[in-house]
Design a protein around this motif. Structure first.
Motif, mmCIF file in Angstrom:
data_model
loop_
_atom_site.group_PDB
_atom_site.id
_atom_site.type_symbol
_atom_site.label_atom_id
_atom_site.label_comp_id
_atom_site.label_asym_id
_atom_site.label_seq_id
_atom_site.Cartn_x
_atom_site.Cartn_y
_atom_site.Cartn_z
ATOM 1 N N CYS A 152 0.831 -1.207 0.000
ATOM 2 C CA CYS A 152 0.000 0.000 0.000
ATOM 3 C C CYS A 152 0.864 1.255 0.000
ATOM 4 N N LEU A 153 1.897 1.270 0.809
ATOM 5 C CA LEU A 153 2.773 2.441 0.879
ATOM 6 C C LEU A 153 3.564 2.628 -0.414
ATOM 7 N N GLN A 156 1.647 4.483 -3.215
ATOM 8 C CA GLN A 156 1.400 5.917 -3.117
ATOM 9 C C GLN A 156 2.369 6.685 -4.003
ATOM 10 N N THR A 162 5.409 12.509 2.245
ATOM 11 C CA THR A 162 4.705 11.624 3.171
ATOM 12 C C THR A 162 3.853 10.649 2.366
ATOM 13 N N TRP A 164 1.904 8.238 3.494
ATOM 14 C CA TRP A 164 0.568 8.117 4.079
ATOM 15 C C TRP A 164 0.376 9.281 5.036
ATOM 16 N N GLN A 168 -2.659 5.924 11.753
ATOM 17 C CA GLN A 168 -2.592 4.470 11.673
ATOM 18 C C GLN A 168 -3.994 3.859 11.703
ATOM 19 N N LEU A 171 -5.336 4.053 8.210
ATOM 20 C CA LEU A 171 -4.718 3.034 7.362
ATOM 21 C C LEU A 171 -5.350 1.671 7.649
ATOM 22 N N GLY A 201 2.487 11.646 9.474
ATOM 23 C CA GLY A 201 2.103 10.404 8.819
ATOM 24 C C GLY A 201 3.277 9.457 8.661
#
Length: 219
Positions: A152-153, A156, A162, A164, A168, A171, A201
């Motif tokens: 997921c990260l 981005q 950043t 995210w 948390q 997320l 984040g």
């Protein structure tokens, strides 16, 4: 509402067409936490999201909540709910202060019919979203939590400092995981020097190390 031109799908509209669209779209402001639509409701308007972030919401059997989709302006939020014409299984909520233009669904359908470039952009976006949803489902079924979070990260925008910008807990809701599971996975990624947790984040510090956690066999 000339700021509609910041939305990628509308960017190439002729000025007179964009101005007409701006006159027909009702301006709206939402505070963080405001509900734009409840689960089970039909999407009567398309949301031309100018600023802020909104999420699709769904309550779980255990009393929690997941966010299966997320949009940050400028963008068109939740296009499938508008195009289907059916009651949506998910709600829509602002998680930050947001501004938008609301255009009746019939007006959006006419826009897609009359403007080939808008139609092409929307269709391409829907195709990308469908493939992304397929990939996320496969990840949910086949990958452990740490690999899902790493993936997921990595997905981005790498140009953003950043990766995210949320919490948390947010997320966890996006991925359908528990807060404890996300915290443990992020701690592991932090110890590996792949990410850094900041007040703003989650920052990716080493994409190669982070990508290693998505490899088959990682637990």
């Amino acid at each position: 509402m000339t700021s509609l031109g910041t939305i990628p799908a509308l960017r190439d509209l002729p000025p007179d067409r964009l101005a007409d669209l701006g006159r027909r779209a009702r301006p709206a402001r939402f505070a963080a936490g405001d509900t734009l639509r409840r689960p089970g409701d039909r999407a009567s308007d398309v949301v031309f999201l100018l600023t802020g972030t909104v999420v699709a919401t769904h309550d779980t059997a255990s009393g929690g909540e997941v966010w299966p989709a997320r949009w940050t302006g400028p963008a068109i939020a939740d296009k499938p709910a508008v195009l289907s014409g059916e009651p949506s299984p998910t709600g829509l909520r602002a998680i930050t202060a947001a501004t938008a233009g609301l255009l009746p669904a019939a007006g959006f359908l006419r826009l897609l019919h009359d403007e080939p470039q808008v139609r092409a952009h929307v269709l391409a976006a829907l195709a990308r979203d469908a493939l992304a949803g397929r990939r996320e489902l496969l990840h949910a079924v086949t990958l452990p939590a740490v690999a899902r979070i790493a993936s997921c990260l990595l997905d981005q925008d790498p140009q953003r400092r950043t990766a995210w910008p949320g919490t948390q807990d947010e997320l966890a809701r996006v991925l359908g995981l528990s807060r404890v599971t996300v915290n443990r996975a992020l701690s592991r990624l932090t110890r590996a020097a792949a990410i850094q947790l900041t007040p703003g984040g989650i920052t990716v510090t080493d994409r190669t190390r982070l990508a290693a956690f998505t490899a088959p066999g990682i637990r």
